[in-house]
Scaffold this active site. Structure first.
Site, PDB file in Angstrom:
ATOM      1  N   THR A  10      16.222 -53.146  14.619  1.00 31.87           N
ATOM      2  CA  THR A  10      16.461 -52.228  15.424  1.00 31.87           C
ATOM      3  C   THR A  10      15.193 -52.045  16.587  1.00 31.87           C
ATOM      4  OG1 THR A  10      14.920 -50.676  14.200  1.00 31.87           O
ATOM      5  CG2 THR A  10      17.171 -50.661  13.702  1.00 31.87           C
ATOM      6  N   MET A  11      15.296 -50.928  17.259  1.00 28.50           N
ATOM      7  CA  MET A  11      14.402 -50.994  18.617  1.00 28.50           C
ATOM      8  C   MET A  11      12.955 -50.806  17.662  1.00 28.50           C
ATOM      9  SD  MET A  11      15.548 -51.127  21.368  1.00 28.50           S
ATOM     10  CE  MET A  11      14.442 -50.286  22.545  1.00 28.50           C
ATOM     11  N   SER A  13      11.190 -52.877  15.926  1.00 29.03           N
ATOM     12  CA  SER A  13      10.988 -53.555  14.702  1.00 29.03           C
ATOM     13  C   SER A  13      10.275 -54.689  14.705  1.00 29.03           C
ATOM     14  CB  SER A  13      12.382 -53.587  13.842  1.00 29.03           C
ATOM     15  OG  SER A  13      13.292 -54.817  14.990  1.00 29.03           O
ATOM     16  N   LYS A  15      10.714 -57.374  17.006  1.00 19.10           N
ATOM     17  CA  LYS A  15      11.418 -58.437  17.192  1.00 19.10           C
ATOM     18  C   LYS A  15      10.655 -59.424  18.021  1.00 19.10           C
ATOM     19  CE  LYS A  15      15.146 -56.408  18.697  1.00 19.10           C
ATOM     20  NZ  LYS A  15      14.305 -54.880  18.797  1.00 19.10           N
ATOM     21  N   SER A  16      10.188 -59.010  19.153  1.00 20.82           N
ATOM     22  CA  SER A  16       9.510 -59.762  20.242  1.00 20.82           C
ATOM     23  C   SER A  16       8.228 -60.294  19.774  1.00 20.82           C
ATOM     24  CB  SER A  16       9.258 -59.069  21.456  1.00 20.82           C
ATOM     25  OG  SER A  16      10.504 -58.568  22.071  1.00 20.82           O
ATOM     26  N   GLU A  86      16.073 -60.649  23.297  1.00 20.78           N
ATOM     27  CA  GLU A  86      17.077 -59.679  23.839  1.00 20.78           C
ATOM     28  C   GLU A  86      18.512 -60.208  24.026  1.00 20.78           C
ATOM     29  OE1 GLU A  86      15.989 -56.516  24.053  1.00 20.78           O
ATOM     30  OE2 GLU A  86      13.869 -56.810  24.470  1.00 20.78           O
ATOM     31  N   CYS A 143      12.809 -45.786   9.268  1.00 21.73           N
ATOM     32  CA  CYS A 143      13.089 -44.525  10.398  1.00 21.73           C
ATOM     33  C   CYS A 143      12.060 -43.794  10.626  1.00 21.73           C
ATOM     34  CB  CYS A 143      14.222 -43.709   9.113  1.00 21.73           C
ATOM     35  SG  CYS A 143      14.810 -42.222   9.915  1.00 21.73           S
ATOM     36  N   CYS A 146      12.001 -40.196   8.588  1.00 24.57           N
ATOM     37  CA  CYS A 146      12.087 -40.220   7.175  1.00 24.57           C
ATOM     38  C   CYS A 146      11.476 -41.690   6.705  1.00 24.57           C
ATOM     39  CB  CYS A 146      13.076 -39.896   6.343  1.00 24.57           C
ATOM     40  SG  CYS A 146      14.579 -41.175   6.450  1.00 24.57           S
ATOM     41  N   CYS A 179      17.407 -44.042  10.510  1.00 21.97           N
ATOM     42  CA  CYS A 179      18.386 -44.457   9.211  1.00 21.97           C
ATOM     43  C   CYS A 179      19.657 -43.703   9.647  1.00 21.97           C
ATOM     44  CB  CYS A 179      17.608 -43.813   7.989  1.00 21.97           C
ATOM     45  SG  CYS A 179      17.770 -41.970   7.814  1.00 21.97           S
TER      46      CYS A 179
HETATM   47 ZN   LIG Z   1      15.735 -41.122   8.330  1.00 22.60          ZN
END
Ligand SMILES: [Zn+2]
Length: 192
Positions: A10-11, A13, A15-16, A86, A143, A146, A179
């Site tokens: 996800t954003m 996370s 990745k880069s 990307e 998330c 949460c 999430c």
């Molecule tokens: Zn959540």
């Protein structure tokens, strides 16, 4: 034959950051690599950078109408790996080209990107990678609201969740990793 690998997350996370660490590892061993990203992502110009790290790397950008550009660049020199950032913004034909780089030029291709958009739909480049990649690996994060695993990207404008609009929007929206449960809760609240 080399492998075509898709690392998705996800954003926010990292990745880069993972891409940069991979590039750094090759560089330490004096093994040349080349980095690409779709030109549609112009936030950082011709570099790849990460929220988590200070290191940056130069990157070659490609347009949706570029055919054979990546393949021919990689053919020029003996690279030990091709890294793509990307990758969700790539077109199907770019992913086909990356597969040929792995198969015909025998250079491993490591792609990093989002799997799905703010509506939970697959991006074109990501869809093609799921179809073709030798290996698909998730980069996990938690998330925003949460402690469950994030698997959706929540688009917000001025802090308010947004569920309608173009898939790719260059504006003042922000994305948060959430999430599924939190995503659906926000979506249901937005209809009230
Ligand atoms: Zn959540």
């Amino acid at each position: 034959m080399s492998k075509l690998i898709f690392y998705y997350g996800t954003m926010r996370s990292s990745k880069s950051a993972q891409l940069i660490m991979t590039a750094y590892n090759y560089q330490q061993q004096n093994k040349p690599i080349i980095i690409f990203k779709p030109s549609i992502d112009t936030r950082d110009g011709n570099i790849v950078k990460s929220r988590a790290l200070e290191t940056t790397y130069p990157v070659y950008t490609f347009d949706e109408n570029d055919y054979e550009y990546i393949y021919n660049m990689v053919k020029l020199r003996k690279y030990h790996a091709v890294l793509c950032d990307e990758i969700q913004f790539a077109k199907e034909h770019h992913i086909d080209e990356l597969a040929r780089i792995a198969d015909e030029l025998n250079v491993p291709v490591l792609c990093f990107g989002l799997l799905t958009d703010f509506q939970g739909k697959l991006f074109e480049g990501s869809k093609r990678l799921v179809e073709l990649a030798d290996k698909i690996q998730e980069i996990k994060t938690v998330c925003w609201y949460c402690d469950r695993k994030a698997r959706m990207n929540l688009r917000t404008v001025d802090g308010n969740p947004v569920f309608e609009g173009e898939q790719i929007q260059i504006g003042d929206e922000e994305y948060l990793p959430v999430c599924r449960k939190c995503y659906i809760k926000f979506k249901n609240n937005s209809k009230k």
